[in-house]
Design a protein around this motif. Structure first.
Motif, PDB file in Angstrom:
ATOM      1  N   SER A   1       0.805  -1.219   0.000  1.00 56.80           N
ATOM      2  CA  SER A   1       0.000   0.000   0.000  1.00 56.80           C
ATOM      3  C   SER A   1       0.841   1.274   0.000  1.00 56.80           C
ATOM      4  O   SER A   1       0.493   2.240  -0.666  1.00 56.80           O
ATOM      5  N   LEU A   2       1.930   1.279   0.754  1.00 53.73           N
ATOM      6  CA  LEU A   2       2.700   2.524   0.878  1.00 53.73           C
ATOM      7  C   LEU A   2       3.898   2.576  -0.052  1.00 53.73           C
ATOM      8  O   LEU A   2       4.132   3.591  -0.701  1.00 53.73           O
ATOM      9  N   PHE A   3       4.677   1.495  -0.127  1.00 51.40           N
ATOM     10  CA  PHE A   3       5.918   1.530  -0.907  1.00 51.40           C
ATOM     11  C   PHE A   3       6.002   0.302  -1.802  1.00 51.40           C
ATOM     12  O   PHE A   3       6.833  -0.579  -1.605  1.00 51.40           O
ATOM     13  N   PRO A   4       5.146   0.224  -2.828  1.00 50.18           N
ATOM     14  CA  PRO A   4       5.063  -0.996  -3.644  1.00 50.18           C
ATOM     15  C   PRO A   4       6.252  -1.178  -4.575  1.00 50.18           C
ATOM     16  O   PRO A   4       6.924  -0.220  -4.959  1.00 50.18           O
ATOM     17  N   ILE A   5       6.489  -2.424  -4.936  1.00 47.07           N
ATOM     18  CA  ILE A   5       7.486  -2.783  -5.939  1.00 47.07           C
ATOM     19  C   ILE A   5       6.746  -3.418  -7.114  1.00 47.07           C
ATOM     20  O   ILE A   5       5.772  -4.146  -6.922  1.00 47.07           O
ATOM     21  N   ALA A   6       7.198  -3.128  -8.320  1.00 42.54           N
ATOM     22  CA  ALA A   6       6.578  -3.689  -9.510  1.00 42.54           C
ATOM     23  C   ALA A   6       7.205  -5.037  -9.847  1.00 42.54           C
ATOM     24  O   ALA A   6       8.323  -5.349  -9.433  1.00 42.54           O
ATOM     25  N   LYS A   7       6.474  -5.853 -10.594  1.00 42.33           N
ATOM     26  CA  LYS A   7       7.069  -7.058 -11.138  1.00 42.33           C
ATOM     27  C   LYS A   7       8.157  -6.651 -12.133  1.00 42.33           C
ATOM     28  O   LYS A   7       7.908  -5.857 -13.041  1.00 42.33           O
ATOM     29  N   GLY A   8       9.339  -7.201 -11.926  1.00 38.54           N
ATOM     30  CA  GLY A   8      10.478  -6.760 -12.725  1.00 38.54           C
ATOM     31  C   GLY A   8      11.174  -5.563 -12.124  1.00 38.54           C
ATOM     32  O   GLY A   8      12.056  -4.977 -12.743  1.00 38.54           O
ATOM     33  N   GLY A   9      10.788  -5.203 -10.904  1.00 42.65           N
ATOM     34  CA  GLY A   9      11.367  -4.037 -10.242  1.00 42.65           C
ATOM     35  C   GLY A   9      12.528  -4.394  -9.340  1.00 42.65           C
ATOM     36  O   GLY A   9      12.918  -5.556  -9.198  1.00 42.65           O
ATOM     37  N   THR A  10      13.081  -3.362  -8.719  1.00 44.23           N
ATOM     38  CA  THR A  10      14.226  -3.539  -7.814  1.00 44.23           C
ATOM     39  C   THR A  10      13.923  -2.840  -6.494  1.00 44.23           C
ATOM     40  O   THR A  10      13.303  -1.781  -6.458  1.00 44.23           O
ATOM     41  N   ALA A  11      14.370  -3.461  -5.405  1.00 41.91           N
ATOM     42  CA  ALA A  11      14.161  -2.890  -4.076  1.00 41.91           C
ATOM     43  C   ALA A  11      15.347  -3.213  -3.195  1.00 41.91           C
ATOM     44  O   ALA A  11      15.999  -4.250  -3.357  1.00 41.91           O
ATOM     45  N   ALA A  12      15.619  -2.321  -2.253  1.00 38.58           N
ATOM     46  CA  ALA A  12      16.669  -2.530  -1.267  1.00 38.58           C
ATOM     47  C   ALA A  12      16.050  -2.535   0.119  1.00 38.58           C
ATOM     48  O   ALA A  12      15.137  -1.747   0.402  1.00 38.58           O
ATOM     49  N   ILE A  13      16.547  -3.429   0.975  1.00 40.51           N
ATOM     50  CA  ILE A  13      16.107  -3.478   2.378  1.00 40.51           C
ATOM     51  C   ILE A  13      17.336  -3.242   3.250  1.00 40.51           C
ATOM     52  O   ILE A  13      17.986  -4.194   3.683  1.00 40.51           O
ATOM     53  N   PRO A  14      17.679  -1.972   3.520  1.00 39.96           N
ATOM     54  CA  PRO A  14      18.818  -1.712   4.397  1.00 39.96           C
ATOM     55  C   PRO A  14      18.390  -1.706   5.862  1.00 39.96           C
ATOM     56  O   PRO A  14      17.283  -1.281   6.198  1.00 39.96           O
ATOM     57  N   GLY A  15      19.263  -2.185   6.711  1.00 45.88           N
ATOM     58  CA  GLY A  15      18.944  -2.176   8.135  1.00 45.88           C
ATOM     59  C   GLY A  15      20.076  -2.771   8.944  1.00 45.88           C
ATOM     60  O   GLY A  15      20.821  -3.627   8.460  1.00 45.88           O
ATOM     61  N   GLY A  16      20.213  -2.304  10.170  1.00 44.46           N
ATOM     62  CA  GLY A  16      21.239  -2.818  11.060  1.00 44.46           C
ATOM     63  C   GLY A  16      20.911  -4.207  11.557  1.00 44.46           C
ATOM     64  O   GLY A  16      19.870  -4.799  11.222  1.00 44.46           O
ATOM     65  N   PHE A  17      21.787  -4.738  12.392  1.00 41.68           N
ATOM     66  CA  PHE A  17      21.620  -6.088  12.933  1.00 41.68           C
ATOM     67  C   PHE A  17      20.335  -6.174  13.762  1.00 41.68           C
ATOM     68  O   PHE A  17      20.055  -5.320  14.596  1.00 41.68           O
ATOM     69  N   GLY A  18      19.530  -7.198  13.500  1.00 46.43           N
ATOM     70  CA  GLY A  18      18.327  -7.439  14.294  1.00 46.43           C
ATOM     71  C   GLY A  18      17.107  -6.643  13.890  1.00 46.43           C
ATOM     72  O   GLY A  18      16.098  -6.651  14.608  1.00 46.43           O
ATOM     73  N   THR A  19      17.152  -5.958  12.742  1.00 47.43           N
ATOM     74  CA  THR A  19      15.995  -5.149  12.333  1.00 47.43           C
ATOM     75  C   THR A  19      14.994  -5.933  11.487  1.00 47.43           C
ATOM     76  O   THR A  19      13.930  -5.416  11.157  1.00 47.43           O
ATOM     77  N   GLY A  20      15.324  -7.165  11.119  1.00 49.97           N
ATOM     78  CA  GLY A  20      14.334  -8.006  10.443  1.00 49.97           C
ATOM     79  C   GLY A  20      14.466  -8.091   8.937  1.00 49.97           C
ATOM     80  O   GLY A  20      13.469  -8.355   8.256  1.00 49.97           O
ATOM     81  N   LYS A  21      15.672  -7.904   8.396  1.00 49.72           N
ATOM     82  CA  LYS A  21      15.857  -7.986   6.943  1.00 49.72           C
ATOM     83  C   LYS A  21      15.520  -9.384   6.424  1.00 49.72           C
ATOM     84  O   LYS A  21      14.750  -9.540   5.467  1.00 49.72           O
TER      85      LYS A  21
END
Length: 588
Positions: A220-240
């Motif tokens: 709903s807020l930050f969608p990714i498209a099929k064929g798209g690219t996304a990054a999940i940055p986060g420190g240790f223990g944040t749930g990546k």
């Protein structure tokens, strides 16, 4: 295989061959008496440099180096799914049977099982004209996925011979093709493809269809498209890793390629155990039936870690060419970048920021650019979506890997350690995150979910930003001094955070939520806000509104409304109207 040189120098995974040689750039070679797998990475008149994908301890100058005449490649065919590989596609189960728990150096194993017979249905006829990508046979690879064997991309001609439907190994010829130069070539179920060369396609489509994940903060807020690219940055223990697990299990991708790149061994063990036990909610079969795992732990050779990203992407492109939607989970690209840094240091290259090589940005771009929604040569449509976890040291998003990744991805889900400590999962910070796919996907949301979906999403984001600004004031002087309309913004912001953004992975109704329910939830939250604003405009204090349980009731919608009973939202709208009438009558 022919000996073309001898080892002159060894520097960790880097091996040098002195003098001018007949090796080719990016050629696969076998190094030393144990024939360790390596790749030629630099060539000049004075020496050849090779990166070795295995531990080089005990190797000595003077040992032979053998040429293969071909680049580092993977074998593509039935048997990739429901399998676990190392960074260069060697099957870990097979290696374990040969050498035990630890990978034995120089393990000579077939990348795919060459003895297993697969039930084959041939889909072409004698005399048929074929080009690269033409589907020649169908094989039920797993209970979930039908494998479609294709003509390799560089072959064109006419079918002159086919086999009868039956059971065949991946090395037995299925059809014979007469090429344009009149030569005859045998096509088998298995084919080779260089890992560093993207597989060609007919054309690339715009990003117009979302990859639906079942996670509200994403869809709903930050969608990714099929064929798209996304990054999940986060420190240790944040749930990546947990977030990637949820997307792998519940997204509407057909196939998952999970690349464990340089992660801790215990974490990779957890991934392997979890994936083998998970049930695919779409088919009811094991999730591994449509998954391939590439495990390259932090104690494995760094050169293989560097190659694992390309291995996984090549496997994904192969299934994309069959017409499937493939999602790559790369965990983590920071460890991959650290492998680049170590190899660059061994090569004595000039370091850039924080010791990373100057070509870090171009390598990251090359990886993410292999994503896309494509039209294949066989006129099917398929996609490769890449979701890469980034592990910045100390959670510092200003470090080079995170910053360069932001340049080449269009979706950024920044994880917040403070939210993780509050047990707010997914711990995506709505102030730091963004998606550039909103405009591209607006028409799809309007036609398939709700005409107001994108506008409601915009209003939800505005409320969250307003709440954040007001909370800065509250921390300084308290909430009592705020006017009632601003107190309402804070209360609605709380409802959005607890009732919409926070999701319970262990609750049957909340672990994955369909888009239509997400749209209804946003509508009901905004309707509550509308009615409360009307009450405040009539002079009702916010303290009076908070005495009622309506806010708590709306927060609990995520649990109380089953995903298949959306008609219940009408009752919640009636409850809000009753709340409005009750307050108005009580204070008339």
């Amino acid at each position: 295989m022919k000996q073309l040189g001898t080892i002159y120098g060894i520097n960790g995974p880097i091996v040098y061959v002195k003098g001018r040689t007949l090796f080719q750039m990016s050629e696969k070679v076998f190094v030393g008496k144990e024939k360790l797998i390596g790749e030629v990475i630099t060539l000049d008149n004075e020496r050849t440099t090779i990166q070795v994908y295995e531990e080089t301890s005990g190797m000595k100058p003077g040992e032979p180096v053998y040429s293969t005449g071909s680049p580092v490649s993977v074998t593509l065919g039935p048997g990739i799914l429901n399998n676990i590989f190392d960074g260069i596609e060697r099957p870990l189960k097979t290696i374990a049977e040969l050498s035990g728990e630890y990978i034995h150096r120089g393990a000579d194993v077939k990348l795919l099982d060459t003895e297993k017979k697969w039930p084959v249905h041939v889909t072409v006829e004698v005399g048929q004209e074929v080009i690269g990508g033409t589907i020649i046979a169908e094989v039920p690879e797993t209970k979930t996925i039908l494998h479609k064997s294709m003509i390799p991309p560089d072959i064109e001609g006419r079918i002159v011979e086919i086999v009868e439907d039956g059971e065949y190994t991946i090395t037995e010829p299925i059809v014979k093709v007469q090429k344009l130069d009149e030569s005859i070539i045998e096509i088998k179920l298995a084919q080779e493809w260089p890992i560093r060369n993207p597989r060609p396609t007919k054309s690339r489509f715009e990003s117009s269809i979302p990859l639906v994940t079942g996670q509200r903060v994403v869809d709903s807020l930050f969608p990714i498209a099929k064929g798209g690219t996304a990054a999940i940055p986060g420190g240790f223990g944040t749930g990546k890793t947990m977030m990637q697990h949820q997307i792998a299990k519940y997204s509407d991708a057909d196939i998952i390629i999970y690349i464990g790149c340089g992660e801790r061994g215990n974490e990779m063990t957890e991934v392997l155990e979890d994936f083998s036990e998970l049930i695919d909610p779409k088919s009811g079969n094991s999730l591994m039936e449509r998954t391939s795992l590439i495990a390259n732990t932090s104690n494995m050779p760094v050169a293989a870690r560097e190659a694992s990203i390309y291995t996984g992407t090549t496997l994904a492109e192969y299934y994309r060419d069959m017409g499937y939607d493939v999602a790559i989970m790369a965990d983590s690209t920071s460890r991959w970048a650290e492998a680049l840094r170590e190899l660059s240091g061994r090569l004595e290259e000039m370091p850039a920021e924080e010791g990373f090589p100057a070509y870090l940005a171009s390598r990251i771009a090359t990886f993410y650019e292999r994503a896309g929604l494509m039209q294949n040569f066989n006129d099917t449509e398929g996609s490769v979506s890449i979701i890469g976890a980034v592990s910045p040291q100390g959670g510092d998003f200003s470090e080079p890997v995170t910053q360069n990744t932001k340049r080449f991805v269009r979706c950024f889900w920044g994880l917040d350690k403070a939210l993780a400590h509050e047990r707010h999962y997914p711990a995506v910070n709505w102030l730091d995150s963004y998606s550039e796919y909103i405009g591209d996907l607006a028409a799809w949301y309007r036609d398939n979910v709700s005409p107001d979906f994108v506008d409601n999403r915009r209003r939800i984001v505005e409320i969250l930003h307003q709440e954040s600004s007001l909370m800065d004031v509250v921390k300084l002087i308290g909430s009592d001094v705020l006017p009632d309309d601003q107190k309402l913004t804070i209360e609605i912001g709380r409802v959005i955070r607890l009732g919409f953004l926070q999701q319970n992975a262990f609750h049957s109704e909340d672990t994955s939520v369909p888009l239509k329910k997400q749209g209804k939830m946003m509508e009901i939250i905004l309707y509550l806000r509308k009615r409360c604003k009307s009450l405040i405009s009539h002079g009702m204090p916010m303290s009076l509104l908070q005495r009622e349980d309506i806010f708590t009731k709306i927060i609990a919608i995520k649990y109380d409304v089953p995903n298949n009973k959306l008609e219940m939202f009408d009752q919640y709208k009636n409850d809000i109207d009753e709340f409005y009438t009750k307050i108005m009558e009580k204070n008339a």
